[in-house]
Scaffold this active site. Sequence first.
Site, PDB file in Angstrom:
ATOM      1  N   SER A  97       1.255  -1.327  -0.399  1.00 38.62           N
ATOM      2  CA  SER A  97       0.252  -0.173   0.008  1.00 38.62           C
ATOM      3  C   SER A  97       1.387   1.068  -0.120  1.00 38.62           C
ATOM      4  O   SER A  97       2.008   1.049   0.402  1.00 38.62           O
ATOM      5  CB  SER A  97      -0.933  -0.361   1.127  1.00 38.62           C
ATOM      6  OG  SER A  97      -1.152   1.701   1.506  1.00 38.62           O
TER       7      SER A  97
ATOM      8  N   TYR B 219      -0.906  -0.350  10.170  1.00 40.30           N
ATOM      9  CA  TYR B 219      -1.240  -0.381   8.708  1.00 40.30           C
ATOM     10  C   TYR B 219       0.113  -0.296   7.951  1.00 40.30           C
ATOM     11  O   TYR B 219       0.871  -1.543   7.570  1.00 40.30           O
ATOM     12  CB  TYR B 219      -2.266   0.157   8.311  1.00 40.30           C
ATOM     13  CG  TYR B 219      -2.984  -0.216   6.743  1.00 40.30           C
ATOM     14  CD1 TYR B 219      -3.813  -1.215   6.441  1.00 40.30           C
ATOM     15  CD2 TYR B 219      -3.015   0.290   5.471  1.00 40.30           C
ATOM     16  CE1 TYR B 219      -4.121  -1.633   5.113  1.00 40.30           C
ATOM     17  CE2 TYR B 219      -3.203   0.293   4.613  1.00 40.30           C
ATOM     18  CZ  TYR B 219      -3.843  -0.453   4.670  1.00 40.30           C
ATOM     19  OH  TYR B 219      -3.927  -1.202   2.848  1.00 40.30           O
TER      20      TYR B 219
ATOM     21  N   LYS C   3       2.090  -3.095   5.776  1.00 39.67           N
ATOM     22  CA  LYS C   3       2.148  -2.945   4.407  1.00 39.67           C
ATOM     23  C   LYS C   3       3.479  -3.445   4.020  1.00 39.67           C
ATOM     24  O   LYS C   3       4.247  -3.749   3.112  1.00 39.67           O
ATOM     25  CB  LYS C   3       0.903  -2.175   3.787  1.00 39.67           C
ATOM     26  CG  LYS C   3       0.016  -2.095   4.007  1.00 39.67           C
ATOM     27  CD  LYS C   3      -0.301  -3.689   2.921  1.00 39.67           C
ATOM     28  CE  LYS C   3      -1.871  -3.775   3.024  1.00 39.67           C
ATOM     29  NZ  LYS C   3      -2.297  -5.189   2.216  1.00 39.67           N
TER      30      LYS C   3
HETATM   31  P1  NAI Z   1     -12.190  -4.848   1.759  1.00 45.51           P
HETATM   32  O1  NAI Z   1     -12.190  -5.251   3.320  1.00 45.51           O
HETATM   33  O2  NAI Z   1     -13.216  -5.035   1.014  1.00 45.51           O
HETATM   34  O3  NAI Z   1     -11.816  -6.825   1.476  1.00 45.51           O
HETATM   35  C1  NAI Z   1     -10.550  -7.479   2.253  1.00 45.51           C
HETATM   36  C2  NAI Z   1     -11.353  -8.965   2.270  1.00 45.51           C
HETATM   37  O4  NAI Z   1     -10.351  -9.569   3.293  1.00 45.51           O
HETATM   38  C3  NAI Z   1     -12.499  -9.021   3.030  1.00 45.51           C
HETATM   39  O5  NAI Z   1     -13.411  -9.472   2.566  1.00 45.51           O
HETATM   40  C4  NAI Z   1     -12.280  -9.660   4.535  1.00 45.51           C
HETATM   41  O6  NAI Z   1     -13.162 -10.366   4.881  1.00 45.51           O
HETATM   42  C5  NAI Z   1     -11.320 -10.659   3.973  1.00 45.51           C
HETATM   43  N1  NAI Z   1     -10.577 -10.094   4.949  1.00 45.51           N
HETATM   44  C6  NAI Z   1      -9.663  -9.982   6.014  1.00 45.51           C
HETATM   45  N2  NAI Z   1      -9.455 -10.230   7.006  1.00 45.51           N
HETATM   46  C7  NAI Z   1      -9.490 -11.944   6.392  1.00 45.51           C
HETATM   47  C8  NAI Z   1      -8.523 -12.813   7.140  1.00 45.51           C
HETATM   48  N3  NAI Z   1      -7.492 -12.608   8.325  1.00 45.51           N
HETATM   49  N4  NAI Z   1      -8.526 -14.181   6.642  1.00 45.51           N
HETATM   50  C9  NAI Z   1      -9.332 -14.621   5.724  1.00 45.51           C
HETATM   51  N5  NAI Z   1      -9.922 -13.555   5.001  1.00 45.51           N
HETATM   52  C10 NAI Z   1      -9.838 -11.896   5.631  1.00 45.51           C
HETATM   53  O7  NAI Z   1     -10.611  -4.236   1.536  1.00 45.51           O
HETATM   54  P2  NAI Z   1     -10.439  -4.250   0.184  1.00 45.51           P
HETATM   55  O8  NAI Z   1     -10.381  -2.801  -0.042  1.00 45.51           O
HETATM   56  O9  NAI Z   1     -10.201  -5.270  -1.553  1.00 45.51           O
HETATM   57  O10 NAI Z   1      -8.824  -4.676   0.354  1.00 45.51           O
HETATM   58  C11 NAI Z   1      -7.656  -5.616  -0.237  1.00 45.51           C
HETATM   59  C12 NAI Z   1      -6.422  -5.576   0.064  1.00 45.51           C
HETATM   60  O11 NAI Z   1      -5.278  -4.954  -0.597  1.00 45.51           O
HETATM   61  C13 NAI Z   1      -5.647  -5.656   1.536  1.00 45.51           C
HETATM   62  O12 NAI Z   1      -4.578  -5.852   1.935  1.00 45.51           O
HETATM   63  C14 NAI Z   1      -5.637  -4.075   1.702  1.00 45.51           C
HETATM   64  O13 NAI Z   1      -4.912  -3.665   2.673  1.00 45.51           O
HETATM   65  C15 NAI Z   1      -5.299  -3.413   0.710  1.00 45.51           C
HETATM   66  N6  NAI Z   1      -5.243  -2.701   0.212  1.00 45.51           N
HETATM   67  C16 NAI Z   1      -5.929  -1.829  -0.641  1.00 45.51           C
HETATM   68  C17 NAI Z   1      -7.035  -0.364  -0.572  1.00 45.51           C
HETATM   69  C18 NAI Z   1      -7.385   0.369  -2.115  1.00 45.51           C
HETATM   70  O14 NAI Z   1      -8.060   1.629  -2.238  1.00 45.51           O
HETATM   71  N7  NAI Z   1      -9.100  -0.480  -1.106  1.00 45.51           N
HETATM   72  C19 NAI Z   1      -5.353   0.681  -1.313  1.00 45.51           C
HETATM   73  C20 NAI Z   1      -3.836  -0.685  -0.340  1.00 45.51           C
HETATM   74  C21 NAI Z   1      -4.009  -1.475  -0.399  1.00 45.51           C
END
Ligand code: NAI
Length: 308
Positions: free
Chosen positions: A152, A165, A169
């Site tokens: 990130s 975070y 990351k």
């Molecule tokens: P989100 O909250 O929509 O999706 C994350 C998913 O990971 C959820 O479905 C959640 O249930 C699942 N999850 C969480 N903990 C878990 C675990 N222990 N075991 C299995 N599944 C688990 O968030 P998003 O935005 O889709 O994020 C996805 C990745 O992208 C994350 O790693 C986040 O840090 C990263 N990210 C996202 C950004 C963005 O602009 N949305 C920016 C930078 C990084």
Amino acid sequence: MSISFEDRVAIVTGAGAGLGRSHAKFLANLGAKVVVNDLGGNVAGEGGSSKAADEVVKEIADAGGVAVANYDSVTSEEGGQSIVKTALDNFGKVDILVNNAGTIRDKSFTKLDLKDFTALMDVHLMGSVFCTKAAWPLMMESQYGRVVMTTSSAGLFGSHGHTNYSSAKLSLVGLMNALKQEGTKKNVLVNAVAPMALTRMTEEFMSPKLAPKMKPEYVSAMIALFCAEECKLAGEIVECGMGYYSKVEIVEAEGAFLGNGDVPTPDEIGANWKAISDMTGARPYKNANAIIKGVFDKMKARGLVPEK
Ligand code: NAI
């Protein structure tokens, strides 16, 4: 090049929502058989339900693809093993691992409870370690693997209220950089994305008006390239989203030798800050040894060490 994942088996962690859901559907749409892992908790990782993963599996099946759900948390060694076992039991192998699962627990460092620091290290860093550790020997054995880490800009460049975070990351970049040294010769290639997308994780900071511009699919296209057999990149970090794709790199400045062969005073270091921080000619290094060799080469060029 026309990328296809026919006969390829992919695991996407955290694929029940947001970016992971998009990655899983994108890869399935290009022919991959996909393990949709998600524990189905809230944005902080609390709670859990099989619904999130099940719905994505159904969406993939309805579109004519092949997927199976896994509900384990990535935060334990057993969880990582079970996720990989789901791929083996259902599809016989694992070719692709997208480490995407993640959570946030934002607070200023002053107010942050350390259990919220550990929780984020557990899901982002250790979650990626546990899943990669379970898949790695299989990939090394078959001399084929594509692994993507999800870093990130918060880690790469810093972000207020995100010490947990950001630390978690950026640690993934270290993991990738070291894995690259071990995997590349066996065609097990590790890269990283730094996404920008509107999901439940970012909706608090972004206007819903941006939704069409910030759809996760922009990131999934980059993931698909990194996961492709045709792609030989390794150790790359790409900031991506909104149709924007940009390489991020750690570079070291040319630097300066101070002290005339003796230990310089702190004042001398301060007085030479301009030369120390001049980024003209700054460059990346392929590994830590190359930096040390690079410094010795510069010393030799300046007559500061004997040739032999
Ligand atoms: P989100 O909250 O929509 O999706 C994350 C998913 O990971 C959820 O479905 C959640 O249930 C699942 N999850 C969480 N903990 C878990 C675990 N222990 N075991 C299995 N599944 C688990 O968030 P998003 O935005 O889709 O994020 C996805 C990745 O992208 C994350 O790693 C986040 O840090 C990263 N990210 C996202 C950004 C963005 O602009 N949305 C920016 C930078 C990084």
